[in-house]
Motif scaffolding. Structure first.
Motif, PDB file in Angstrom:
ATOM      1  N   CYS A  42       2.773  -2.609   6.466  1.00  0.00           N
ATOM      2  CA  CYS A  42       3.590  -3.772   6.095  1.00  0.00           C
ATOM      3  C   CYS A  42       4.021  -3.718   4.637  1.00  0.00           C
ATOM      4  CB  CYS A  42       2.818  -5.060   6.372  1.00  0.00           C
ATOM      5  SG  CYS A  42       2.620  -5.444   8.128  1.00  0.00           S
ATOM      6  N   LEU A  43       3.095  -3.348   3.772  1.00  0.00           N
ATOM      7  CA  LEU A  43       3.432  -3.260   2.354  1.00  0.00           C
ATOM      8  C   LEU A  43       4.475  -2.175   2.099  1.00  0.00           C
ATOM      9  CD1 LEU A  43      -0.117  -3.605   0.749  1.00  0.00           C
ATOM     10  CD2 LEU A  43       1.704  -5.322   0.811  1.00  0.00           C
ATOM     11  N   LEU A  45       6.636  -0.882   4.310  1.00  0.00           N
ATOM     12  CA  LEU A  45       7.918  -1.228   4.929  1.00  0.00           C
ATOM     13  C   LEU A  45       8.660  -2.276   4.103  1.00  0.00           C
ATOM     14  CD1 LEU A  45       6.978  -1.343   8.718  1.00  0.00           C
ATOM     15  CD2 LEU A  45       8.386   0.373   7.552  1.00  0.00           C
ATOM     16  N   ALA A  46       7.918  -3.168   3.465  1.00  0.00           N
ATOM     17  CA  ALA A  46       8.570  -4.173   2.615  1.00  0.00           C
ATOM     18  C   ALA A  46       9.290  -3.515   1.451  1.00  0.00           C
ATOM     19  CB  ALA A  46       7.531  -5.160   2.108  1.00  0.00           C
ATOM     20  N   VAL A  47       8.663  -2.468   0.906  1.00  0.00           N
ATOM     21  CA  VAL A  47       9.296  -1.742  -0.206  1.00  0.00           C
ATOM     22  C   VAL A  47      10.465  -0.904   0.299  1.00  0.00           C
ATOM     23  CG1 VAL A  47       8.940   0.004  -1.991  1.00  0.00           C
ATOM     24  CG2 VAL A  47       7.166  -1.708  -1.543  1.00  0.00           C
ATOM     25  N   GLY A  49      12.234  -1.374   2.873  1.00  0.00           N
ATOM     26  CA  GLY A  49      13.328  -2.198   3.376  1.00  0.00           C
ATOM     27  C   GLY A  49      14.424  -2.410   2.354  1.00  0.00           C
ATOM     28  N   MET A  50      14.078  -2.279   1.100  1.00  0.00           N
ATOM     29  CA  MET A  50      15.076  -2.431   0.044  1.00  0.00           C
ATOM     30  C   MET A  50      16.067  -1.270   0.023  1.00  0.00           C
ATOM     31  SD  MET A  50      12.539  -3.688  -3.017  1.00  0.00           S
ATOM     32  CE  MET A  50      11.384  -5.040  -2.777  1.00  0.00           C
ATOM     33  N   GLY A  59      10.483   4.474   7.089  1.00  0.00           N
ATOM     34  CA  GLY A  59       9.418   3.599   7.558  1.00  0.00           C
ATOM     35  C   GLY A  59       8.943   3.957   8.949  1.00  0.00           C
TER      36      GLY A  59
END
Length: 226
Positions: A42-43, A45-47, A49-50, A59
């Motif tokens: 999750c961490l 993919l959050a990065v 995703g940008m 990802g």
């Protein structure tokens, strides 16, 4: 389900007792590993995703690696232990007690797909409950098993002596008695130690302090010291 013990004998005549881990403790280890991978994914993919579409593609590769490669890497290069197994004092080994190698690890991890059916490891759970050594299908096919990592307190209590195998094979109860004597001998009077040691002169070929040192050498060998 109660954990079971698998007893095997090495070509050297040494009996090994593998304490198979049951379904409950294995489930706890799996939940720890799942949680760690989920948080890390999750961490990341959050990065990623940008980065848009490129980040999403990267990802997906990361998720694939986290699911399929994590177990193999940990089992082969971390002494048979994922993070979850280490927390729960478990280890994957080959069925003969030797360290798990690459091919068996790959097979057992690939077959998680089968063990996971129809969901939440349904088949794997049933298989663990039926198999006498609590193995899921992946373990049975790969020739592996998950065992408890026993504390080696006895190793620290036995005085150091250059390990030496016994001249004749010993039965399991004889091995246990020899290690128990080596552990507790220092609590006895020196004369009593020598008296007990002399009873095993047929095994050591020595009397007195020389016989005691030979017994300690055998005990260190049985405990796997090098």
């Amino acid at each position: 389900m109660l954990d079971t013990v698998r007893q095997i004998e090495t070509p050297e005549g040494v009996s090994l007792r593998l304490h198979a881990a049951g379904a409950t403790v294995r489930a706890h280890a799996w939940l720890i590993d799942f949680g760690l991978r989920a948080v890390a994914a999750c961490l990341l993919l959050a990065v990623l995703g940008m980065l848009g579409a490129a980040g999403a593609g990267i990802g997906m590769l990361v998720l694939f690696a986290a699911y399929w490669i994590y177990g193999v890497v940990c089992e082969v290069w971390m002494d048979g232990q994922t993070v979850g197994k280490r927390v729960m004092n478990l280890r994957v080994v080959n069925a003969d007690g030797t360290p798990v190698t690459l091919l068996p690890s790959v097979i057992r991890n690939l077959l998680r797909t089968v063990d996971g059916l129809p969901g939440i490891y349904g088949i794997g759970l049933v298989c663990c409950l039926i198999d006498p050594h609590s193995r899921r299908i992946g373990d049975i096919v790969a020739g592996t098993m998950v065992v408890h990592v026993l504390q080696r307190g006895a190793l620290a209590q036995v005085p150091n002596e250059a390990p030496e195998p016994p001249s004749t094979p010993l039965r399991l109860e004889e091995q246990e008695a020899l290690v128990a004597f080596a552990e507790r001998g220092r609590n006895l009077h020196e004369a009593r130690q020598r008296e007990l040691g002399d009873l095993l002169e047929p095994l050591t070929g020595r009397m007195g302090n020389a016989g005691l040192r030979k017994l300690l050498a055998h005990a260190n060998w049985l405990l796997g010291r090098t």
